[in-house]
Design a protein around this motif. Structure first.
Motif, PDB file in Angstrom:
ATOM      1  N   TYR A 102    -115.558  61.724 -37.203  1.00 59.87           N
ATOM      2  CA  TYR A 102    -114.247  62.445 -36.794  1.00 59.87           C
ATOM      3  C   TYR A 102    -113.359  63.255 -38.404  1.00 59.87           C
ATOM      4  N   ASP A 122    -102.688  71.537 -25.198  1.00 61.64           N
ATOM      5  CA  ASP A 122    -103.242  70.252 -25.608  1.00 61.64           C
ATOM      6  C   ASP A 122    -102.810  68.697 -25.487  1.00 61.64           C
ATOM      7  N   ARG A 124     -99.757  65.918 -24.707  1.00 60.08           N
ATOM      8  CA  ARG A 124     -99.397  65.446 -23.438  1.00 60.08           C
ATOM      9  C   ARG A 124     -97.972  64.577 -23.398  1.00 60.08           C
ATOM     10  N   ASP A 198    -100.224  63.315 -29.976  1.00 57.33           N
ATOM     11  CA  ASP A 198    -100.481  62.331 -28.916  1.00 57.33           C
ATOM     12  C   ASP A 198    -100.950  61.204 -29.739  1.00 57.33           C
ATOM     13  N   ASP A 199    -101.441  60.732 -30.990  1.00 62.38           N
ATOM     14  CA  ASP A 199    -102.436  60.012 -32.035  1.00 62.38           C
ATOM     15  C   ASP A 199    -103.791  60.149 -31.339  1.00 62.38           C
ATOM     16  N   ARG A 200    -103.662  60.984 -30.659  1.00 60.89           N
ATOM     17  CA  ARG A 200    -105.439  61.025 -30.514  1.00 60.89           C
ATOM     18  C   ARG A 200    -106.180  62.858 -31.911  1.00 60.89           C
ATOM     19  N   TRP A 201    -105.313  63.597 -31.989  1.00 61.33           N
ATOM     20  CA  TRP A 201    -105.833  64.453 -33.333  1.00 61.33           C
ATOM     21  C   TRP A 201    -104.994  64.832 -34.217  1.00 61.33           C
ATOM     22  N   HIS A 222    -109.753  63.374 -35.985  1.00 66.94           N
ATOM     23  CA  HIS A 222    -110.010  62.462 -34.504  1.00 66.94           C
ATOM     24  C   HIS A 222    -109.737  61.106 -34.826  1.00 66.94           C
ATOM     25  N   HIS A 223    -109.651  60.421 -33.169  1.00 66.33           N
ATOM     26  CA  HIS A 223    -109.216  59.335 -33.456  1.00 66.33           C
ATOM     27  C   HIS A 223    -110.013  58.389 -35.070  1.00 66.33           C
ATOM     28  N   SER A 224    -109.585  57.502 -35.624  1.00 66.98           N
ATOM     29  CA  SER A 224    -110.570  56.878 -36.410  1.00 66.98           C
ATOM     30  C   SER A 224    -109.805  56.276 -37.069  1.00 66.98           C
ATOM     31  N   LEU A 227    -107.119  58.439 -38.737  1.00 71.64           N
ATOM     32  CA  LEU A 227    -105.747  59.202 -38.435  1.00 71.64           C
ATOM     33  C   LEU A 227    -104.911  57.976 -37.787  1.00 71.64           C
ATOM     34  N   THR A 228    -105.137  56.800 -37.831  1.00 74.25           N
ATOM     35  CA  THR A 228    -104.010  55.590 -38.166  1.00 74.25           C
ATOM     36  C   THR A 228    -103.408  55.927 -39.558  1.00 74.25           C
TER      37      THR A 228
END
Length: 317
Positions: A102, A122, A124, A198-201, A222-224, A227-228
């Motif tokens: 990720y 990108d 949203r 967006d907490d996606r990446w 990336h989401h992982s 990332l959190t």
């Protein structure tokens, strides 16, 4: 002597073969004499690797060299097959479960800038960012697409390092973003540049200068769980940072309150009432209330107690 056992032949089968080598061809009954159990299984083992032959009720031992050479070749083929299978399974792992890599390292600052330029397109719903300097706006240029993203409803929360706001032109640009809907705050010690989409990446970058040589490291996460964790880092800084409004002055956010502001904070921390403070300043209580409200807005405090905590954090007391 356990040469056959090392090749996967059982102890019973090895004992029978050694007996046959010593005594020659034997009948089934003779082979079974003294054996601890049935000899059918051990004889099948030996026959399978061509160490014996059965003929007319007799068990005949066969020369070991050819049999062992054939067995060695079979093991070699099995080992080759195992290696090929391992390579294939590794490819499947990489394409499937192993693809959970990720973190993407970016090769240069230019690559990081290119990724940053894609954020506005990108995004949203929400962009959260913090910047050590005005990385997103070289020469005080507002990043392309920011106003369009705000117009379509994307929420922006940005933490700026105080050095960004020590320049009146830079502050004016930030306030233009605030007027367009950006929520901006300032913190004196931002450790790295971070943009969460967006907490996606996320885009993470840092820059150091050693011996006059500047190096930049950047990566996309990336989401992982990583990332959190970055989201948690941003949230912690956001709670400590001081809000910037369209009316913010440089002195409001650079850690340099006026003497009058320090005096007001001192009176508040001492527990004086608004009436007593107004009397000390020679102004009305309403004026004092407005000044305190302005200070709460500047320091992001909901209550007077929080105002004291934030003022202490900013070393205003």
């Amino acid at each position: 002597m356990h040469q056959l056992r090392a090749l996967g032949i059982s102890a019973e089968a090895e004992a029978i073969y050694l007996d046959l080598m010593a005594r020659g061809a034997l009948s089934i009954d003779e082979v079974a004499e003294g054996a601890p159990g049935s000899v059918d299984g051990p004889l099948d083992e030996l026959a399978a690797v061509a160490l014996i032959e059965r003929s007319d009720g007799k068990v005949l031992p066969q020369p070991p060299h050819l049999a062992m050479e054939a067995l060695a070749q079979r093991h070699t083929k099995e080992a080759d097959l195992a290696r090929e299978s391992a390579a294939l399974l590794s490819e499947l792992w990489t394409a499937g479960i192993g693809q959970q890599t990720y973190v993407e390292l970016l090769p240069s600052a230019e690559a990081a800038w290119s990724v940053l330029g894609n954020v506005q397109v990108d995004a949203r719903e929400r962009v959260r960012a913090m910047t050590v300097g005005n990385q997103a706006s070289p020469q005080h240029r507002i990043v392309d697409g920011l106003f369009d993203a705000l117009a379509r409803g994307v929420t922006y929360e940005v933490i700026y390092g105080t050095q960004v706001l020590q320049d009146s032109e830079a502050l004016r640009k930030v306030q233009l973003c605030v007027d367009a809907g950006e929520q901006a705050r300032v913190f004196p010690q931002v450790p790295l540049n971070l943009t969460l989409v967006d907490d996606r990446w996320a885009l993470v970058s840092a820059r150091t200068t050693v011996g006059g040589i500047t190096s930049t490291a950047a990566m996309v996460v990336h989401h992982s769980p990583f990332l959190t964790g970055l989201v948690g880092v941003f949230d912690a800084f956001w709670r400590m940072a001081v809000p910037i409004t369209s009316g913010t002055e440089p002195s409001d956010v650079t850690g340099a309150p006026s003497l009058e502001t320090k005096r007001l904070l001192t009176y508040l921390s001492a527990g004086l009432t608004d009436e007593s403070i107004a009397r000390e300043f020679g102004v009305s209580e309403r004026t004092i209330a407005r000044r305190i409200s302005r200070l709460q807005e500047t320091l992001g405090a909901q209550t007077r107690f929080q105002l004291g905590v934030q003022a202490s954090r900013q070393q205003w007391l």
